[in-house]
Design an enzyme around this catalytic site. Sequence first.
Site, PDB file in Angstrom:
ATOM      1  N   SER A  57      32.240  12.639  12.431  1.00 44.66           N
ATOM      2  CA  SER A  57      32.196  11.337  13.372  1.00 44.66           C
ATOM      3  C   SER A  57      31.670  11.736  14.585  1.00 44.66           C
ATOM      4  O   SER A  57      30.568  11.514  14.942  1.00 44.66           O
ATOM      5  CB  SER A  57      33.828  11.294  13.363  1.00 44.66           C
ATOM      6  OG  SER A  57      34.100  10.186  13.610  1.00 44.66           O
TER       7      SER A  57
ATOM      8  N   ASP B 232      34.919   9.099   6.732  1.00 44.89           N
ATOM      9  CA  ASP B 232      35.069   9.906   7.840  1.00 44.89           C
ATOM     10  C   ASP B 232      35.309  11.373   7.476  1.00 44.89           C
ATOM     11  O   ASP B 232      35.894  11.870   6.664  1.00 44.89           O
ATOM     12  CB  ASP B 232      36.326   9.511   8.752  1.00 44.89           C
ATOM     13  CG  ASP B 232      36.185  10.026  10.119  1.00 44.89           C
ATOM     14  OD1 ASP B 232      36.107  11.320  10.305  1.00 44.89           O
ATOM     15  OD2 ASP B 232      35.960   9.509  11.025  1.00 44.89           O
TER      16      ASP B 232
END
Length: 337
Positions: free
Chosen positions: A42, A194
Amino acid sequence: MSVKRINLALQGGGAHGAFTWGVLDQILSDERLEIAGISGTSAGALNGAALKCGLARGSRDLARETLEKVWTKVGAVTDPTWTPWFASASPLAVSQAIEWSPAYQTIDMLTRAVSPYAMPDTAQKSLRKIVEDMSFETICSDAGPDFHVGATNVRTGKIKLFTRDDITPDAILASACLPTLFPAVEIDGEHYWDGGYTGNPALFPLFDPALPRDIVIVNINPLERPELPVTARDIQNRINEISFNTSLLRELRAIAFVQRLVRGGTMPDGAMKDVLVHMIADDRLMRQLSVATKTVPNAAVIHQLRAAGRDAAKAFLDRDFDQIGVQSSVDLQQMFD
């Protein structure tokens, strides 16, 4: 001057990744350290890409410049109206101001009730512009540190590791794709969310025998909170932190198990890599912040986090530099007792 080689494991955490920017800025200014490997998820993937972009061209200064350019753009994504007020406010006051604002409340309710596929993907487009401005030819090159990006395969629920030529703008976006905010990112027929759900960050690619033993984890999400969350907002915030720390704790527990076997003589020398673990964090600061300041970047908060990251990295190097290459500065056995 002897140089110590380290690996960096960069956690994700939205705009709180500016803390990692500060940590990297401090590490890059210390010529006693060489970065051999990077694993990022991320915001950690975004930081890792900027770091690799400069180091692959043989320049610490270019890495620092690229990081600054990236985070300046991230800070400019949202309305700057409140920036002067935020600059003089405490992190806790900023976090509460954002959380209690009507705009944030509305967006928060929408993301819980409405699919991201039914809403404009403005935020993802803004992030794409930032990511695509970096040189991916350089990021994918053999020069500089090894670089790995983690994302979560939506179909299988397994971690997907992107390395070398697989690292594209879409890979970075996949690693940062929060499923309540963004549509899944499609790469080669698979869809990704994610990477924090399955590796935040992934440590196992840094176990490569060609890499040094030392892994320095830059931790954004507080591992512990002393107080019991009782408000709805605090409960949601703690759930977020626990969710995005689970995979890291699982890998740290595995490392602790291997360390116990190696040091107890149960496992022969060389059968598995005896990893040395270090951590740079500022849990006191991060406990004052929340999901609000992760998802709503603000230039003033970003610079506060950067300064905190520099301070935390300097404190780590002042305190634990001599332990690098010798022993872990994190007591994993105590952590899991």
